[in-house]
Write an enzyme that holds these catalytic residues in place. Structure first.
Site, PDB file in Angstrom:
ATOM      1  N   ASP A 284      38.452 -30.526  55.309  1.00  0.00           N
ATOM      2  CA  ASP A 284      39.321 -29.750  54.427  1.00  0.00           C
ATOM      3  C   ASP A 284      38.418 -29.001  53.453  1.00  0.00           C
ATOM      4  OD1 ASP A 284      41.662 -28.811  53.147  1.00  0.00           O
ATOM      5  OD2 ASP A 284      41.581 -30.428  51.674  1.00  0.00           O
ATOM      6  N   SER A 285      39.007 -28.068  52.725  1.00  0.00           N
ATOM      7  CA  SER A 285      38.247 -27.356  51.710  1.00  0.00           C
ATOM      8  C   SER A 285      37.833 -28.278  50.565  1.00  0.00           C
ATOM      9  CB  SER A 285      39.072 -26.190  51.155  1.00  0.00           C
ATOM     10  OG  SER A 285      40.248 -26.670  50.531  1.00  0.00           O
TER      11      SER A 285
ATOM     12  N   CYS B 151      43.547 -28.767  56.744  1.00  0.00           N
ATOM     13  CA  CYS B 151      43.661 -27.699  55.751  1.00  0.00           C
ATOM     14  C   CYS B 151      44.615 -26.659  56.310  1.00  0.00           C
ATOM     15  CB  CYS B 151      42.283 -27.087  55.480  1.00  0.00           C
ATOM     16  SG  CYS B 151      42.291 -25.639  54.395  1.00  0.00           S
TER      17      CYS B 151
ATOM     18  N   GLU C 209      41.243 -30.495  42.468  1.00  0.00           N
ATOM     19  CA  GLU C 209      39.855 -30.791  42.812  1.00  0.00           C
ATOM     20  C   GLU C 209      39.073 -31.379  41.633  1.00  0.00           C
ATOM     21  OE1 GLU C 209      37.824 -30.501  45.630  1.00  0.00           O
ATOM     22  OE2 GLU C 209      39.660 -30.281  46.786  1.00  0.00           O
TER      23      GLU C 209
ATOM     24  N   CYS D 273      50.414 -27.530  51.797  1.00  0.00           N
ATOM     25  CA  CYS D 273      48.961 -27.652  51.627  1.00  0.00           C
ATOM     26  C   CYS D 273      48.664 -29.134  51.519  1.00  0.00           C
ATOM     27  CB  CYS D 273      48.512 -26.917  50.365  1.00  0.00           C
ATOM     28  SG  CYS D 273      46.779 -27.184  49.913  1.00  0.00           S
TER      29      CYS D 273
ATOM     30  N   HIS E  56      46.576 -30.654  49.872  1.00  0.00           N
ATOM     31  CA  HIS E  56      46.319 -31.099  48.498  1.00  0.00           C
ATOM     32  C   HIS E  56      47.604 -31.521  47.789  1.00  0.00           C
ATOM     33  CE1 HIS E  56      42.393 -29.106  48.940  1.00  0.00           C
ATOM     34  NE2 HIS E  56      42.023 -29.692  47.813  1.00  0.00           N
TER      35      HIS E  56
END
Length: 264
Positions: free
Chosen positions: A8-9, A72, A151, A183, A185
Protein backbone atom coordinates in the site's frame (compact mmCIF):
# COMPACT_ATOMS: atom_id res chain seq x y z
CA UNK A 1 3.38 -22.23 3.63
CA UNK A 2 2.73 -19.58 0.99
CA UNK A 3 4.61 -16.28 0.91
CA UNK A 4 2.14 -13.46 0.31
CA UNK A 5 3.07 -9.87 -0.49
CA UNK A 6 0.81 -6.98 0.49
CA UNK A 7 1.57 -3.40 -0.51
CA UNK A 8 0.00 0.00 0.00
CA UNK A 9 1.07 3.62 -0.17
CA UNK A 10 1.33 3.52 3.62
CA UNK A 11 -0.35 1.95 6.63
CA UNK A 12 -3.85 1.67 5.14
CA UNK A 13 -3.29 -1.83 3.82
CA UNK A 14 -2.78 -3.05 7.38
CA UNK A 15 -6.58 -3.33 7.54
CA UNK A 16 -6.36 -5.85 4.69
CA UNK A 17 -3.33 -7.61 6.17
CA UNK A 18 -5.18 -8.03 9.45
CA UNK A 19 -8.03 -9.77 7.65
CA UNK A 20 -5.56 -12.04 5.83
CA UNK A 21 -4.02 -13.06 9.15
CA UNK A 22 -7.49 -13.84 10.48
CA UNK A 23 -8.62 -15.93 7.51
CA UNK A 24 -5.32 -17.57 6.55
CA UNK A 25 -2.96 -18.04 9.49
CA UNK A 26 0.14 -20.17 9.16
CA UNK A 27 1.58 -18.41 6.10
CA UNK A 28 4.35 -15.86 5.59
CA UNK A 29 3.37 -12.25 4.88
CA UNK A 30 5.54 -9.45 3.53
CA UNK A 31 3.95 -6.03 3.98
CA UNK A 32 5.43 -3.13 2.02
CA UNK A 33 4.43 0.45 2.86
CA UNK A 34 5.56 3.10 0.41
CA UNK A 35 5.24 5.70 3.15
CA UNK A 36 7.91 7.97 1.70
CA UNK A 37 5.58 8.62 -1.24
CA UNK A 38 2.17 8.62 0.45
CA UNK A 39 -0.47 9.58 -0.40
CA UNK A 40 -0.94 8.16 -3.89
CA UNK A 41 -4.35 9.76 -4.38
CA UNK A 42 -2.88 13.10 -5.41
CA UNK A 43 -0.17 11.67 -7.70
CA UNK A 44 -0.25 11.61 -11.54
CA UNK A 45 -1.69 8.42 -13.07
CA UNK A 46 1.54 7.50 -14.86
CA UNK A 47 3.56 7.88 -11.67
CA UNK A 48 1.15 5.62 -9.76
CA UNK A 49 1.35 2.95 -12.45
CA UNK A 50 5.15 2.96 -12.66
CA UNK A 51 5.60 3.02 -8.90
CA UNK A 52 3.11 0.20 -8.28
CA UNK A 53 4.82 -1.96 -10.87
CA UNK A 54 8.20 -1.29 -9.26
CA UNK A 55 6.95 -2.29 -5.81
CA UNK A 56 5.39 -5.49 -7.14
CA UNK A 57 8.64 -6.31 -8.91
CA UNK A 58 10.51 -5.96 -5.61
CA UNK A 59 8.02 -8.20 -3.79
CA UNK A 60 8.08 -10.91 -6.46
CA UNK A 61 11.69 -10.87 -7.63
CA UNK A 62 13.50 -9.87 -4.43
CA UNK A 63 11.22 -11.29 -1.74
CA UNK A 64 9.94 -14.26 -3.81
CA UNK A 65 6.27 -13.66 -3.00
CA UNK A 66 3.93 -16.18 -4.61
CA UNK A 67 0.83 -13.96 -4.53
CA UNK A 68 0.31 -10.21 -4.26
CA UNK A 69 -2.46 -8.14 -2.71
CA UNK A 70 -2.50 -4.59 -4.04
CA UNK A 71 -4.03 -3.21 -0.84
CA UNK A 72 -4.44 0.29 -2.23
CA UNK A 73 -7.56 1.44 -4.05
CA UNK A 74 -5.67 4.10 -5.98
CA UNK A 75 -2.96 1.70 -7.15
CA UNK A 76 -5.59 -0.88 -8.08
CA UNK A 77 -7.59 1.62 -10.09
CA UNK A 78 -4.60 2.89 -12.05
CA UNK A 79 -2.20 -0.06 -12.29
CA UNK A 80 -3.78 -3.47 -11.68
CA UNK A 81 -4.18 -4.36 -15.37
CA UNK A 82 -0.54 -3.59 -16.15
CA UNK A 83 0.70 -5.44 -13.06
CA UNK A 84 -1.30 -8.54 -14.00
CA UNK A 85 -0.01 -8.37 -17.57
CA UNK A 86 3.59 -8.09 -16.38
CA UNK A 87 3.28 -10.91 -13.81
CA UNK A 88 0.83 -13.19 -15.56
CA UNK A 89 1.93 -16.27 -13.59
CA UNK A 90 1.39 -14.69 -10.18
CA UNK A 91 -2.06 -14.21 -8.57
CA UNK A 92 -2.55 -10.44 -8.23
CA UNK A 93 -5.49 -9.40 -6.05
CA UNK A 94 -6.71 -5.82 -6.18
CA UNK A 95 -9.17 -3.83 -4.12
CA UNK A 96 -12.09 -1.70 -5.21
CA UNK A 97 -14.81 0.32 -3.47
CA UNK A 98 -17.59 -2.00 -2.29
CA UNK A 99 -20.42 -0.34 -4.17
CA UNK A 100 -22.02 -3.65 -5.16
CA UNK A 101 -22.54 -4.87 -1.58
CA UNK A 102 -23.61 -1.32 -0.66
CA UNK A 103 -26.27 -1.35 -3.37
CA UNK A 104 -27.52 -4.69 -2.07
CA UNK A 105 -28.11 -3.48 1.49
CA UNK A 106 -29.01 0.21 1.12
CA UNK A 107 -32.68 0.66 2.14
CA UNK A 108 -33.10 4.04 0.41
CA UNK A 109 -30.74 3.21 -2.50
CA UNK A 110 -28.72 6.32 -1.73
CA UNK A 111 -25.04 5.58 -1.22
CA UNK A 112 -21.98 7.65 -0.44
CA UNK A 113 -18.52 6.65 -1.68
CA UNK A 114 -15.57 8.08 0.23
CA UNK A 115 -12.33 7.58 -1.71
CA UNK A 116 -9.28 9.38 -3.03
CA UNK A 117 -9.78 11.74 -5.94
CA UNK A 118 -7.61 9.48 -8.11
CA UNK A 119 -9.86 6.47 -7.43
CA UNK A 120 -13.05 8.45 -8.06
CA UNK A 121 -11.68 9.83 -11.34
CA UNK A 122 -10.38 6.50 -12.65
CA UNK A 123 -11.89 4.63 -15.57
CA UNK A 124 -12.03 1.50 -13.41
CA UNK A 125 -14.32 3.21 -10.91
CA UNK A 126 -16.50 4.64 -13.68
CA UNK A 127 -16.88 1.16 -15.20
CA UNK A 128 -17.74 -0.21 -11.76
CA UNK A 129 -20.56 2.30 -11.40
CA UNK A 130 -21.77 1.62 -14.93
CA UNK A 131 -21.89 -2.13 -14.22
CA UNK A 132 -24.65 -1.70 -11.64
CA UNK A 133 -28.19 -2.23 -12.79
CA UNK A 134 -30.86 -0.58 -10.67
CA UNK A 135 -32.08 2.67 -9.27
CA UNK A 136 -29.26 3.46 -6.83
CA UNK A 137 -27.98 7.00 -6.49
CA UNK A 138 -24.35 7.61 -5.58
CA UNK A 139 -22.54 10.62 -4.20
CA UNK A 140 -18.77 10.56 -4.55
CA UNK A 141 -16.84 12.34 -1.83
CA UNK A 142 -13.06 12.79 -2.17
CA UNK A 143 -11.29 12.30 1.16
CA UNK A 144 -8.74 15.03 0.51
CA UNK A 145 -6.23 15.29 3.35
CA UNK A 146 -7.28 12.16 5.23
CA UNK A 147 -4.43 9.84 4.25
CA UNK A 148 -1.57 12.15 5.32
CA UNK A 149 -3.21 12.66 8.71
CA UNK A 150 -3.77 8.93 9.19
CA UNK A 151 -0.15 8.31 8.20
CA UNK A 152 0.99 10.47 11.12
CA UNK A 153 -0.31 7.76 13.41
CA UNK A 154 -2.42 9.97 15.68
CA UNK A 155 -6.03 8.89 15.20
CA UNK A 156 -7.10 11.24 18.00
CA UNK A 157 -5.98 14.31 16.07
CA UNK A 158 -8.80 16.94 16.20
CA UNK A 159 -7.94 18.01 12.63
CA UNK A 160 -8.52 14.46 11.42
CA UNK A 161 -11.84 14.19 13.28
CA UNK A 162 -13.07 17.51 11.88
CA UNK A 163 -12.14 16.55 8.33
CA UNK A 164 -13.83 13.14 8.36
CA UNK A 165 -16.95 14.44 10.10
CA UNK A 166 -17.28 17.21 7.49
CA UNK A 167 -17.04 14.64 4.67
CA UNK A 168 -19.51 12.26 6.27
CA UNK A 169 -21.97 15.08 6.93
CA UNK A 170 -21.96 15.92 3.21
CA UNK A 171 -22.89 12.32 2.47
CA UNK A 172 -25.72 12.45 5.03
CA UNK A 173 -26.95 15.75 3.60
CA UNK A 174 -27.32 13.95 0.28
CA UNK A 175 -29.67 11.54 2.03
CA UNK A 176 -27.38 8.51 1.96
CA UNK A 177 -27.94 5.63 4.37
CA UNK A 178 -24.81 3.69 3.38
CA UNK A 179 -21.16 4.76 3.12
CA UNK A 180 -18.53 2.88 1.16
CA UNK A 181 -15.03 3.23 2.59
CA UNK A 182 -13.18 3.32 -0.72
CA UNK A 183 -9.62 3.51 0.60
CA UNK A 184 -7.88 0.94 2.78
CA UNK A 185 -6.77 3.73 5.12
CA UNK A 186 -10.36 4.61 5.98
CA UNK A 187 -11.30 1.66 8.22
CA UNK A 188 -9.03 3.32 10.80
CA UNK A 189 -11.68 6.06 10.92
CA UNK A 190 -14.63 3.82 11.76
CA UNK A 191 -14.46 4.59 15.52
CA UNK A 192 -14.54 8.33 14.78
CA UNK A 193 -17.48 7.95 12.38
CA UNK A 194 -19.40 5.81 14.83
CA UNK A 195 -18.73 8.23 17.68
CA UNK A 196 -20.07 11.21 15.74
CA UNK A 197 -22.85 9.64 13.70
CA UNK A 198 -23.87 6.49 15.55
CA UNK A 199 -25.89 4.15 13.39
CA UNK A 200 -26.99 6.71 10.79
CA UNK A 201 -24.92 4.99 8.11
CA UNK A 202 -24.15 1.41 7.14
CA UNK A 203 -20.36 1.28 6.66
CA UNK A 204 -18.95 -0.94 3.91
CA UNK A 205 -15.38 -2.22 4.23
CA UNK A 206 -14.46 -4.89 1.67
CA UNK A 207 -11.40 -6.41 3.40
CA UNK A 208 -13.12 -9.76 3.99
CA UNK A 209 -14.12 -10.18 0.35
CA UNK A 210 -10.62 -9.22 -0.81
CA UNK A 211 -8.99 -11.94 1.25
CA UNK A 212 -11.58 -14.53 0.23
CA UNK A 213 -10.58 -13.75 -3.36
CA UNK A 214 -6.93 -14.21 -2.38
CA UNK A 215 -7.75 -17.66 -1.04
CA UNK A 216 -9.48 -18.65 -4.28
CA UNK A 217 -6.88 -17.24 -6.67
CA UNK A 218 -3.80 -18.37 -4.74
CA UNK A 219 -5.42 -21.63 -3.60
CA UNK A 220 -4.41 -21.17 0.02
CA UNK A 221 -6.08 -22.37 3.18
CA UNK A 222 -5.57 -21.76 6.91
CA UNK A 223 -2.57 -23.64 8.30
CA UNK A 224 -1.49 -24.63 11.76
CA UNK A 225 1.85 -23.38 12.96
CA UNK A 226 3.52 -19.99 13.16
CA UNK A 227 2.41 -17.03 11.09
CA UNK A 228 5.31 -14.89 9.94
CA UNK A 229 4.94 -11.16 9.27
CA UNK A 230 7.72 -8.91 7.97
CA UNK A 231 7.12 -5.21 7.40
CA UNK A 232 9.13 -2.95 5.14
CA UNK A 233 8.65 0.80 4.79
CA UNK A 234 10.21 3.35 2.47
CA UNK A 235 9.58 5.82 5.29
CA UNK A 236 9.66 5.56 9.09
CA UNK A 237 9.64 1.88 10.02
CA UNK A 238 9.09 2.74 13.70
CA UNK A 239 5.78 4.40 12.86
CA UNK A 240 4.47 1.47 10.85
CA UNK A 241 5.57 -0.94 13.57
CA UNK A 242 3.66 1.12 16.14
CA UNK A 243 0.53 1.13 13.99
CA UNK A 244 0.83 -2.58 13.28
CA UNK A 245 1.15 -3.40 16.96
CA UNK A 246 -1.98 -1.37 17.67
CA UNK A 247 -4.02 -2.90 14.88
CA UNK A 248 -2.80 -6.47 14.64
CA UNK A 249 -1.16 -7.63 17.84
CA UNK A 250 -4.19 -6.61 19.87
CA UNK A 251 -6.11 -9.26 17.92
CA UNK A 252 -3.27 -11.68 17.26
CA UNK A 253 -0.89 -11.39 20.23
CA UNK A 254 1.10 -14.49 19.25
CA UNK A 255 2.27 -13.00 15.96
CA UNK A 256 5.83 -11.69 15.98
CA UNK A 257 6.35 -8.65 13.78
CA UNK A 258 9.57 -6.96 12.67
CA UNK A 259 9.88 -3.75 10.67
CA UNK A 260 12.70 -2.41 8.50
CA UNK A 261 13.24 0.72 6.44
CA UNK A 262 14.26 0.25 2.81
CA UNK A 263 14.96 2.23 -0.34
CA UNK A 264 13.21 1.14 -3.54
Amino acid sequence: MTKIGVFDSGIGGLSVLNEALRQFPGHEYIYLADSANAPYGERPDEWITNRSLKLCTWLIEKQHCEAIVVACNTATAQAIAIIREHFSNTPIIGVEPGIKPAAAISPKKKIGVLATQSTLSSEKFKHLLDSLVGDCQFISQAGVGLVPLIERGDLNDPELEKLITDYVQKVLDFGADTLVLGCTHYPFLIPIINKNFGDQLHLIDTSSAIIQQLGRKAQIEPRKGATEVKLFSTGDSNLILKQTNQLIQALNPTIQINASSIII
